[in-house]
Design a protein around this motif. Structure first.
Motif, PDB file in Angstrom:
ATOM      1  N   UNK A 100       7.176  -4.508  -7.323  1.00 53.25           N
ATOM      2  CA  UNK A 100       7.957  -4.334  -8.551  1.00 53.25           C
ATOM      3  C   UNK A 100       7.434  -4.013  -9.815  1.00 53.25           C
ATOM      4  N   UNK A 101       6.256  -4.324 -10.147  1.00 47.26           N
ATOM      5  CA  UNK A 101       5.442  -4.205 -11.268  1.00 47.26           C
ATOM      6  C   UNK A 101       4.362  -3.407 -11.259  1.00 47.26           C
ATOM      7  N   UNK A 102       4.181  -2.407 -12.088  1.00 47.64           N
ATOM      8  CA  UNK A 102       3.398  -1.463 -12.045  1.00 47.64           C
ATOM      9  C   UNK A 102       1.925  -2.072 -11.831  1.00 47.64           C
ATOM     10  N   UNK A 103       0.821  -1.272 -11.078  1.00 49.20           N
ATOM     11  CA  UNK A 103      -0.407  -1.761 -10.765  1.00 49.20           C
ATOM     12  C   UNK A 103      -1.221  -0.774 -11.624  1.00 49.20           C
ATOM     13  N   UNK A 104      -0.652   0.052 -12.557  1.00 47.38           N
ATOM     14  CA  UNK A 104      -1.374   1.181 -13.230  1.00 47.38           C
ATOM     15  C   UNK A 104      -2.118   0.567 -14.231  1.00 47.38           C
ATOM     16  N   UNK A 105      -3.345   0.867 -14.471  1.00 53.64           N
ATOM     17  CA  UNK A 105      -4.374   0.476 -15.682  1.00 53.64           C
ATOM     18  C   UNK A 105      -3.996   1.585 -16.983  1.00 53.64           C
ATOM     19  N   UNK A 106      -3.267   0.864 -17.908  1.00 53.07           N
ATOM     20  CA  UNK A 106      -3.135   1.716 -18.897  1.00 53.07           C
ATOM     21  C   UNK A 106      -4.046   2.248 -20.009  1.00 53.07           C
ATOM     22  N   UNK A 175       7.748  -0.617   0.020  1.00 51.60           N
ATOM     23  CA  UNK A 175       8.286  -0.175  -1.446  1.00 51.60           C
ATOM     24  C   UNK A 175       9.277  -1.290  -1.717  1.00 51.60           C
ATOM     25  N   UNK A 176       8.792  -2.131  -2.730  1.00 50.89           N
ATOM     26  CA  UNK A 176       9.586  -3.274  -3.298  1.00 50.89           C
ATOM     27  C   UNK A 176      10.152  -2.764  -4.497  1.00 50.89           C
ATOM     28  N   UNK A 177      11.325  -2.197  -4.536  1.00 51.01           N
ATOM     29  CA  UNK A 177      12.253  -1.699  -5.634  1.00 51.01           C
ATOM     30  C   UNK A 177      11.465  -0.734  -6.215  1.00 51.01           C
ATOM     31  N   UNK A 178      11.167   0.446  -5.562  1.00 56.20           N
ATOM     32  CA  UNK A 178      10.039   1.440  -6.088  1.00 56.20           C
ATOM     33  C   UNK A 178      10.933   2.523  -7.162  1.00 56.20           C
ATOM     34  N   UNK A 179      12.016   2.507  -7.246  1.00 62.84           N
ATOM     35  CA  UNK A 179      12.516   3.560  -8.353  1.00 62.84           C
ATOM     36  C   UNK A 179      13.286   2.786  -9.311  1.00 62.84           C
ATOM     37  N   UNK A 180      12.862   1.461  -9.672  1.00 67.66           N
ATOM     38  CA  UNK A 180      13.384   0.925 -10.653  1.00 67.66           C
ATOM     39  C   UNK A 180      13.075   1.554 -12.016  1.00 67.66           C
ATOM     40  N   UNK A 181      13.740   1.737 -13.201  1.00 68.64           N
ATOM     41  CA  UNK A 181      13.136   2.350 -14.405  1.00 68.64           C
ATOM     42  C   UNK A 181      13.205   4.007 -14.242  1.00 68.64           C
ATOM     43  N   UNK A 182      13.530   4.445 -12.987  1.00 72.21           N
ATOM     44  CA  UNK A 182      13.532   6.023 -12.964  1.00 72.21           C
ATOM     45  C   UNK A 182      14.834   6.622 -13.376  1.00 72.21           C
ATOM     46  N   UNK A 183      14.993   7.876 -13.855  1.00 67.23           N
ATOM     47  CA  UNK A 183      15.978   8.538 -14.318  1.00 67.23           C
ATOM     48  C   UNK A 183      16.754   8.972 -12.847  1.00 67.23           C
ATOM     49  N   UNK A 184      17.696   9.347 -13.106  1.00 73.21           N
ATOM     50  CA  UNK A 184      18.322   9.825 -11.580  1.00 73.21           C
ATOM     51  C   UNK A 184      17.877  11.081 -10.825  1.00 73.21           C
ATOM     52  N   UNK A 202       5.345   8.096   8.912  1.00 68.07           N
ATOM     53  CA  UNK A 202       5.036   6.847   8.277  1.00 68.07           C
ATOM     54  C   UNK A 202       6.454   5.956   8.249  1.00 68.07           C
ATOM     55  N   UNK A 203       6.275   4.967   8.407  1.00 70.40           N
ATOM     56  CA  UNK A 203       7.036   3.633   8.623  1.00 70.40           C
ATOM     57  C   UNK A 203       7.221   3.148   7.091  1.00 70.40           C
ATOM     58  N   UNK A 204       8.595   3.074   6.640  1.00 67.98           N
ATOM     59  CA  UNK A 204       8.763   2.252   5.203  1.00 67.98           C
ATOM     60  C   UNK A 204       9.786   1.060   5.332  1.00 67.98           C
ATOM     61  N   UNK A 205       9.340   0.115   4.770  1.00 72.23           N
ATOM     62  CA  UNK A 205      10.048  -1.067   4.460  1.00 72.23           C
ATOM     63  C   UNK A 205      10.311  -0.957   2.918  1.00 72.23           C
ATOM     64  N   UNK A 206      11.689  -0.921   2.795  1.00 76.02           N
ATOM     65  CA  UNK A 206      12.347  -0.700   1.354  1.00 76.02           C
ATOM     66  C   UNK A 206      13.226  -1.799   0.720  1.00 76.02           C
ATOM     67  N   UNK A 207      12.793  -2.500  -0.310  1.00 82.51           N
ATOM     68  CA  UNK A 207      13.802  -3.399  -0.754  1.00 82.51           C
ATOM     69  C   UNK A 207      14.122  -2.258  -2.241  1.00 82.51           C
TER      70      UNK A 207
END
Length: 333
Positions: A100-106, A175-184, A202-207
């Motif tokens: 849910x929370x980004x793992x990106x190093x800013x 993918x745990x809520x992967x599109x949260x914060x994205x515009x349409x 690929x197999x995807x488990x999506x919340x």
């Protein structure tokens, strides 16, 4: 209510498709709070499986257990053929996880984030550069690749986060809520990425917090409530679990409309629109019964549409009126 002349096509993995992920009796508690109370899952390879539930229902806990980030209190699970308890390294080698929370190093650039991930996957320098360039282009991040990730918008950071997940070419992705914060527009672009991944096996488990997203992407959907799976099926199957569906017939001829109303005694008439509304669950059997009755009477409708409850209705019915998910779960739950 959504309407359509025909149900949206769904992929079918077939009866012989192996399970990429299985879980039996998963249990997890935090103190006196039981989060998972015997969760069973079976996800066929090469499909999208969506897990829905109210905030705090335990969706993220399921992802963390299956990705070996935390241990269950009870139950068993296998991911890509590996037991999560006995062979966690095998599980980790086969999966990719976007939380849910980004793992990106800013503090470093987008490209440097990608190359760091390539190094962690032990890719050669040449292969790491190739994969990095390909994924940055695919996620529309090539122009911003040399800028610090801290300057990215929320949507850009999310796209970079998911691109980093794909560096190791995982065969199973959580993918745990992967599109949260994205515009349409970005969300729809992400949906296309998911479709392409699944088309490649690929197999995807999506919340997800977006019920529309599950309806759009998932081959099967499970609803998690009270620590248990309370329903599991295709979107169309879930919609048929609750009342409110109907078939609407429209006629251009008033005489045909009157005749059809006489044949279909349970129909609600709309004389102004020359339409009939017949309670129906949208199943093939019930649709055939209506058409057979019209055919026997020599009556032909000009238009037939099937109206089914949407996933919002399903969610409310199955979770006892809980608020549909509209924000990320707490990190631990």
């Amino acid at each position: 209510m959504p309407s359509s002349a025909m149900p949206a096509p769904r992929r079918s993995p077939g009866p012989q498709a192996p399970a990429a992920v299985t879980a039996v009796g998963l249990r997890k508690s935090y103190g006196d709070k039981t989060v998972l109370d015997g969760v069973d899952l079976s996800i066929p390879a090469g499909t999208v499986f969506a897990l829905l539930g109210p905030n705090g229902a335990g969706k993220t806990t399921v992802v963390k257990i299956l990705s070996t980030l935390i241990k269950p209190d009870g139950g068993q699970a296998r991911v890509a053929g590996h037991d999560i308890a006995a062979a966690p390294d095998g599980v980790r080698a086969a999966i990719g996880v976007t939380g849910q929370f980004s793992a990106v190093d800013g503090l470093i650039t987008g490209e440097e984030n990608m190359r760091l991930m390539a190094d962690l996957h032990h890719l050669s320098r040449q292969e790491g550069r190739r994969v990095t360039a390909e994924l940055l282009e695919r996620f529309d991040l090539a122009e911003a690749a040399g800028k610090p990730a801290s300057t990215y918008s929320g949507g850009m950071r999310r796209r970079l986060d998911i691109a980093m997940t794909l560096v190791g070419n995982p065969r199973i992705i959580f993918l745990d809520e992967p599109t949260t914060g994205l515009d349409p527009r970005s969300r729809h672009a992400m949906w296309q990425v998911v479709r392409e991944l699944v088309a490649g096996g690929v197999t995807v488990l999506l919340t997800t917090q977006y019920l529309e997203e599950a309806d759009e992407l998932a081959d099967r959907i499970a609803v998690l409530h009270g620590g248990r799976i309370v329903a599991d099926g295709t979107a169309d199957e879930l919609k048929r679990l609750i009342p409110g569906g109907y078939v609407r017939l429209r006629f251009s001829d008033a005489a045909a409309h009157r005749s059809a109303a006489a044949v279909l005694a349970d129909a609600v008439r709309d004389d102004e629109a020359l339409a009939l509304r017949i309670p129906n669950d949208g199943s093939q059997r019930e649709l055939r019964a209506i058409l057979d009755r019209l055919d026997a009477a020599g009556i032909e409708a000009d238009e037939l549409t099937v109206h089914t409850p949407d996933l919002d209705d399903v969610f409310f019915a199955l979770t006892g009126g809980s608020t549909p998910p509209n924000q990320p779960e707490e990190a631990v739950r």
